[in-house]
Design an enzyme around this catalytic site. Structure first.
Site, PDB file in Angstrom:
ATOM      1  N   ASP A   1      -2.710  82.830  49.912  1.00 26.54           N
ATOM      2  CA  ASP A   1      -3.251  81.894  48.923  1.00 26.54           C
ATOM      3  C   ASP A   1      -2.666  80.488  49.068  1.00 26.54           C
ATOM      4  O   ASP A   1      -3.023  79.586  48.317  1.00 26.54           O
ATOM      5  CB  ASP A   1      -3.072  82.414  47.495  1.00 26.54           C
ATOM      6  CG  ASP A   1      -1.624  82.650  47.106  1.00 26.54           C
ATOM      7  OD1 ASP A   1      -0.721  82.365  47.920  1.00 26.54           O
ATOM      8  OD2 ASP A   1      -1.390  83.122  45.966  1.00 26.54           O
TER       9      ASP A   1
ATOM     10  N   ASP B   1       0.478  86.330  51.437  1.00 29.42           N
ATOM     11  CA  ASP B   1      -0.739  86.866  50.830  1.00 29.42           C
ATOM     12  C   ASP B   1      -1.934  85.938  50.976  1.00 29.42           C
ATOM     13  O   ASP B   1      -3.012  86.227  50.452  1.00 29.42           O
ATOM     14  CB  ASP B   1      -0.508  87.241  49.365  1.00 29.42           C
ATOM     15  CG  ASP B   1      -0.371  86.027  48.452  1.00 29.42           C
ATOM     16  OD1 ASP B   1       0.115  84.975  48.919  1.00 29.42           O
ATOM     17  OD2 ASP B   1      -0.739  86.134  47.269  1.00 29.42           O
TER      18      ASP B   1
ATOM     19  N   SER C   1       3.751  87.609  47.624  1.00 28.89           N
ATOM     20  CA  SER C   1       3.430  86.283  48.143  1.00 28.89           C
ATOM     21  C   SER C   1       4.347  85.881  49.301  1.00 28.89           C
ATOM     22  O   SER C   1       4.380  86.534  50.331  1.00 28.89           O
ATOM     23  CB  SER C   1       3.481  85.268  47.002  1.00 28.89           C
ATOM     24  OG  SER C   1       2.995  84.013  47.398  1.00 28.89           O
TER      25      SER C   1
ATOM     26  N   ASP D   1       0.855  81.736  53.822  1.00 31.03           N
ATOM     27  CA  ASP D   1       1.959  82.560  53.336  1.00 31.03           C
ATOM     28  C   ASP D   1       1.546  84.026  53.402  1.00 31.03           C
ATOM     29  O   ASP D   1       0.455  84.355  53.867  1.00 31.03           O
ATOM     30  CB  ASP D   1       2.393  82.148  51.931  1.00 31.03           C
ATOM     31  CG  ASP D   1       1.318  82.423  50.883  1.00 31.03           C
ATOM     32  OD1 ASP D   1       0.131  82.492  51.256  1.00 31.03           O
ATOM     33  OD2 ASP D   1       1.654  82.553  49.696  1.00 31.03           O
TER      34      ASP D   1
END
Length: 447
Positions: free
Chosen positions: A246, A244, A103, A242
């Site tokens: 999400d 990743d 993340s 961010d």
């Protein structure tokens, strides 16, 4: 989650090369997940996607080998946002989806997230089942039953079209200049296409991943570069994802940050005005009190869940509501997607701008955030801060001092060795002093 060996609040995460973020463990994890996800009497498949970390290549291969040993087919998506894996898991009718990502963490960390066949985060029972398989000897299935692996070459295009489908056909961003910060992460090749195809003029930063620069001074946890670019380009707004994809945060045309609490309020208010909210809003224990007060003033129900999008989703499902989120920019919009999606959430904000005829700065004015201060206290090992008498005494003293005009929250991070100390209240000087005193007690107790 206290009985878990490996799973935290959002999968498994840690530093690359340190257990359990090792090739050996990932091989076993792939096999264990394959066993847990397998359904008898059918050919099972699992999707694997990843962000742009260099270590993703290594872990992708290890997971693929473990799943094949369990007799499960693998579809490799390459670098894709976490919510894209959730969406594609559903559309491919796969048994599960796996995301290789840490993340918003630096490149030297990595981790694993799982999605069910419905594109949702796993429930506790299935995570426990995977851990039970991890404790068993790895047994390779019969050679004739080994899983096959293939690549999905059109995954980015599929996801771009999905994102665009979450807004009405007549929606356009013509005339808007938007700066996108892709954090050198998984959105770098899809987010620009989505916004350009919907009519926006797009300027890009954080869109040149090299495997090591993910989240490095860019993205939703480092907004300075986005602020500077918005001002330099005289853009209408900036959008930061961010690593990743999400989460999403924004910057208005004057360079002011618009966090997840404010974005949640903007989406909720616009949907409520149109009669499309379908219930109330779920926040978390960390959601600013100003959000709750503004929503209630507007006649919108509000409920707090434990920190973590899985718990937000649980409350949304229980209430049959559609909208929830966190201040970090992790939002769940159930009538659009099955998990937190930074691009889809950003499009919902852009839709509110389009329909209201207001700027981002004007839309955020409907709520007033109360001063809130959080200190992350790094500890050698995670522990429950409420299990220690000295911390509890300090907490009670802080709560008594703030009274009903403030809140205090202590919680252990589910992904890092941190104790999060948050204080919220009416007077900023008071909360700064209280949070520093309380963080000092936590730090002293952890030694």
């Amino acid at each position: 989650m206290s009985d878990r060996k490996y799973f935290g609040t959002d999968g498994i995460r840690g530093r690359v090369g340190e257990f359990p973020i090792t090739p050996e463990f990932m091989l076993r994890l792939g096999w264990a997940a394959g066993q847990a996800f397998k359904k008898d009497g059918q050919r099972n498949s699992v999707l694997i996607g990843k962000d742009t970390r260099l270590s993703g290549y290594m872990f992708e291969s290890a997971l693929e080998a473990g799943l094949s040993a369990a007799g499960v087919d693998v579809k490799l998506l390459g670098p894709m946002p976490t919510p894209a894996i959730a969406y594609l898991t559903r559309t491919f009718r796969a048994s599960a989806g796996i995301v290789i990502s840490a993340s918003h963490n630096p490149h030297h960390d990595n981790g694993i997230k799982f999605f069910s066949s419905a594109g949702t985060k796993l429930d506790d029972a299935l995570e426990a089942e995977i851990e039970r398989w991890l404790d068993r000897p790895l047994e390779v299935c019969e050679p004739s039953e080994l899983g096959k692996a293939s690549r999905v070459d059109d995954a980015p295009g599929r996801y771009v079209e999905f994102c665009k489908s979450t807004v009405p056909n007549e929606f356009t961003m013509d005339g808007l200049h938007v700066v996108l910060d892709c954090a050198h992460g998984a959105t770098y090749h899809v987010a620009p296409k989505v916004f350009r195809e919907l009519g926006a003029k797009v300027s890009l930063i954080g869109a040149d991943p090299d495997g090591l620069n993910i989240n490095l001074d860019v993205g939703s946890t480092h907004l300075d570069a986005l602020k500077a670019t918005v001002l330099e380009k005289k853009a209408d707004l900036g959008i930061a994802f961010d690593g990743d994809g999400d989460r999403v945060l924004m910057v208005d045309r004057d360079g002011s940050e618009v966090d997840g609490d404010e974005l949640l309020y903007i989406i909720a208010s616009q949907r409520y005005a149109e009669g499309r909210l379908n219930g109330g809003v779920v926040g978390t224990l960390m959601t600013n009190l100003g959000v709750e007060l503004a929503l209630k003033d507007a006649g919108i129900d509000f409920e707090r869940a434990k920190v973590g999008d899985r718990y937000v989703m649980e409350r949304l499902v229980a209430n049959n509501w559609v909208l929830g989120g966190e201040g970090s920019g992790h939002m769940v919009i159930r009538d659009c997607t099955s998990t937190g999606d930074g691009i889809v959430s950003a499009l919902q904000v852009m839709l509110a701008i389009h329909k209201s005829g207001k700027t981002l700065a004007e839309l955020r004015q409907g709520m007033t955030k109360l001063p809130q201060k959080m200190i992350n206290v790094r500890v050698a090992e995670r522990f429950d801060p409420l299990s220690r008498a000295d911390i509890v005494d300090a907490l009670r003293q802080a709560e008594a001092e703030l009274g009903e005009a403030g809140r205090v929250l202590l919680r252990a991070s589910g992904t890092e060795p941190l104790i999060r100390v948050m204080v919220e209240g009416q007077v900023e000087a008071d909360i700064v002093r209280v949070v520093e005193e309380l963080a000092g007690v936590v730090e002293q107790s952890s030694r």
